[in-house]
Scaffold this motif. Structure first.
Motif, PDB file in Angstrom:
ATOM      1  N   TYR A   4       0.832  -1.195   0.000  1.00 49.85           N
ATOM      2  CA  TYR A   4       0.000   0.000   0.000  1.00 49.85           C
ATOM      3  C   TYR A   4       0.870   1.249   0.000  1.00 49.85           C
ATOM      4  O   TYR A   4       0.626   2.180  -0.739  1.00 49.85           O
ATOM      5  CB  TYR A   4      -0.939   0.026   1.214  1.00 49.85           C
ATOM      6  CG  TYR A   4      -1.665   1.332   1.320  1.00 49.85           C
ATOM      7  CD1 TYR A   4      -2.757   1.600   0.512  1.00 49.85           C
ATOM      8  CD2 TYR A   4      -1.225   2.322   2.186  1.00 49.85           C
ATOM      9  CE1 TYR A   4      -3.405   2.815   0.572  1.00 49.85           C
ATOM     10  CE2 TYR A   4      -1.864   3.541   2.253  1.00 49.85           C
ATOM     11  CZ  TYR A   4      -2.961   3.784   1.442  1.00 49.85           C
ATOM     12  OH  TYR A   4      -3.585   4.990   1.499  1.00 49.85           O
ATOM     13  N   TRP A   5       1.913   1.262   0.807  1.00 48.96           N
ATOM     14  CA  TRP A   5       2.797   2.424   0.894  1.00 48.96           C
ATOM     15  C   TRP A   5       3.462   2.676  -0.442  1.00 48.96           C
ATOM     16  O   TRP A   5       3.518   3.804  -0.906  1.00 48.96           O
ATOM     17  CB  TRP A   5       3.839   2.198   1.991  1.00 48.96           C
ATOM     18  CG  TRP A   5       4.664   3.420   2.249  1.00 48.96           C
ATOM     19  CD1 TRP A   5       4.334   4.458   3.072  1.00 48.96           C
ATOM     20  CD2 TRP A   5       5.924   3.746   1.679  1.00 48.96           C
ATOM     21  NE1 TRP A   5       5.312   5.405   3.050  1.00 48.96           N
ATOM     22  CE2 TRP A   5       6.313   4.993   2.192  1.00 48.96           C
ATOM     23  CE3 TRP A   5       6.761   3.119   0.784  1.00 48.96           C
ATOM     24  CZ2 TRP A   5       7.488   5.615   1.844  1.00 48.96           C
ATOM     25  CZ3 TRP A   5       7.943   3.739   0.435  1.00 48.96           C
ATOM     26  CH2 TRP A   5       8.301   4.974   0.962  1.00 48.96           C
ATOM     27  N   ILE A  11       1.325   6.877  -6.643  1.00 50.35           N
ATOM     28  CA  ILE A  11       0.224   7.713  -7.121  1.00 50.35           C
ATOM     29  C   ILE A  11       0.199   9.075  -6.426  1.00 50.35           C
ATOM     30  O   ILE A  11      -0.675   9.872  -6.675  1.00 50.35           O
ATOM     31  CB  ILE A  11      -1.134   6.993  -6.972  1.00 50.35           C
ATOM     32  CG1 ILE A  11      -1.429   6.630  -5.525  1.00 50.35           C
ATOM     33  CG2 ILE A  11      -1.197   5.782  -7.867  1.00 50.35           C
ATOM     34  CD1 ILE A  11      -2.788   5.986  -5.310  1.00 50.35           C
ATOM     35  N   GLY A  12       1.196   9.339  -5.594  1.00 51.14           N
ATOM     36  CA  GLY A  12       1.370  10.666  -5.036  1.00 51.14           C
ATOM     37  C   GLY A  12       0.465  11.035  -3.885  1.00 51.14           C
ATOM     38  O   GLY A  12       0.253  12.211  -3.633  1.00 51.14           O
ATOM     39  N   ARG A  38     -17.415   2.312  -5.611  1.00 55.35           N
ATOM     40  CA  ARG A  38     -16.520   1.308  -5.033  1.00 55.35           C
ATOM     41  C   ARG A  38     -16.147   0.263  -6.078  1.00 55.35           C
ATOM     42  O   ARG A  38     -14.979  -0.107  -6.213  1.00 55.35           O
ATOM     43  CB  ARG A  38     -17.178   0.635  -3.826  1.00 55.35           C
ATOM     44  CG  ARG A  38     -16.236  -0.321  -3.073  1.00 55.35           C
ATOM     45  CD  ARG A  38     -16.985  -1.231  -2.127  1.00 55.35           C
ATOM     46  NE  ARG A  38     -17.895  -2.144  -2.798  1.00 55.35           N
ATOM     47  CZ  ARG A  38     -17.510  -3.224  -3.496  1.00 55.35           C
ATOM     48  NH1 ARG A  38     -16.242  -3.525  -3.616  1.00 55.35           N
ATOM     49  NH2 ARG A  38     -18.403  -4.005  -4.079  1.00 55.35           N
ATOM     50  N   LYS A  39     -17.118  -0.184  -6.857  1.00 54.73           N
ATOM     51  CA  LYS A  39     -16.853  -1.188  -7.894  1.00 54.73           C
ATOM     52  C   LYS A  39     -15.931  -0.644  -8.981  1.00 54.73           C
ATOM     53  O   LYS A  39     -15.031  -1.346  -9.448  1.00 54.73           O
ATOM     54  CB  LYS A  39     -18.164  -1.687  -8.500  1.00 54.73           C
ATOM     55  CG  LYS A  39     -18.927  -2.606  -7.584  1.00 54.73           C
ATOM     56  CD  LYS A  39     -20.224  -3.061  -8.224  1.00 54.73           C
ATOM     57  CE  LYS A  39     -20.983  -3.986  -7.288  1.00 54.73           C
ATOM     58  NZ  LYS A  39     -22.256  -4.417  -7.882  1.00 54.73           N
ATOM     59  N   VAL A  40     -16.159   0.589  -9.399  1.00 52.32           N
ATOM     60  CA  VAL A  40     -15.296   1.200 -10.417  1.00 52.32           C
ATOM     61  C   VAL A  40     -13.872   1.305  -9.894  1.00 52.32           C
ATOM     62  O   VAL A  40     -12.911   0.938 -10.582  1.00 52.32           O
ATOM     63  CB  VAL A  40     -15.824   2.588 -10.840  1.00 52.32           C
ATOM     64  CG1 VAL A  40     -14.806   3.330 -11.687  1.00 52.32           C
ATOM     65  CG2 VAL A  40     -17.144   2.461 -11.589  1.00 52.32           C
ATOM     66  N   GLY A  45      -8.055  -1.087  -9.251  1.00 48.68           N
ATOM     67  CA  GLY A  45      -7.087  -1.389  -8.207  1.00 48.68           C
ATOM     68  C   GLY A  45      -6.953  -0.352  -7.112  1.00 48.68           C
ATOM     69  O   GLY A  45      -5.937  -0.305  -6.427  1.00 48.68           O
ATOM     70  N   LEU A  46      -7.981   0.468  -6.919  1.00 46.44           N
ATOM     71  CA  LEU A  46      -7.945   1.477  -5.864  1.00 46.44           C
ATOM     72  C   LEU A  46      -9.089   1.269  -4.884  1.00 46.44           C
ATOM     73  O   LEU A  46     -10.138   0.755  -5.251  1.00 46.44           O
ATOM     74  CB  LEU A  46      -8.089   2.886  -6.449  1.00 46.44           C
ATOM     75  CG  LEU A  46      -6.942   3.436  -7.277  1.00 46.44           C
ATOM     76  CD1 LEU A  46      -7.341   4.773  -7.875  1.00 46.44           C
ATOM     77  CD2 LEU A  46      -5.684   3.578  -6.452  1.00 46.44           C
TER      78      LEU A  46
END
Length: 101
Positions: A4-5, A11-12, A38-40, A45-46
């Motif tokens: 995650y880090w 992605i800044g 949430r699904k989108v 991957g976010l």
């Protein structure tokens, strides 16, 4: 947590110095939109909270909303009502359709 880090740095949304976000932010939206969002985000991957932070960071960088906000014009409205209009659940589905032989 390490993956995650690394993703957050890429992605800044987290600076290299290891700043953590601890100030909660709350807003209201309807449940259906929340689930669709949430699904989108999951499809790319976010997590939604990551997307919110990206939006905030980009808004600060550009000094406003980081994309065009407009009312659909009559040509777009006509196209979306056409029998030829195709709506996809996600970008992958659209790309798969475009690449069909």
């Amino acid at each position: 947590m390490l993956s995650y880090w690394i993703k957050a740095v890429a992605i800044g949304i987290l600076d290299i110095g290891g700043a953590y976000y601890d100030e909660p932010s709350t807003f209201r939206m309807n449940e259906e939109d929340k689930e669709k969002f949430r699904k989108v985000m999951q499809s790319i991957g976010l997590e939604p909270n990551e997307a919110y932070r990206i939006f905030v960071k980009r808004s600060i960088e550009v000094g406003g909303i980081p994309f065009e906000v407009s009312v659909p014009n009559s040509q777009l409205e006509e196209v979306t009502k056409s029998q030829d209009y195709i709506e996809f659940e996600n970008g992958k589905e659209g790309l798969d359709w475009l690449n069909e032989e």
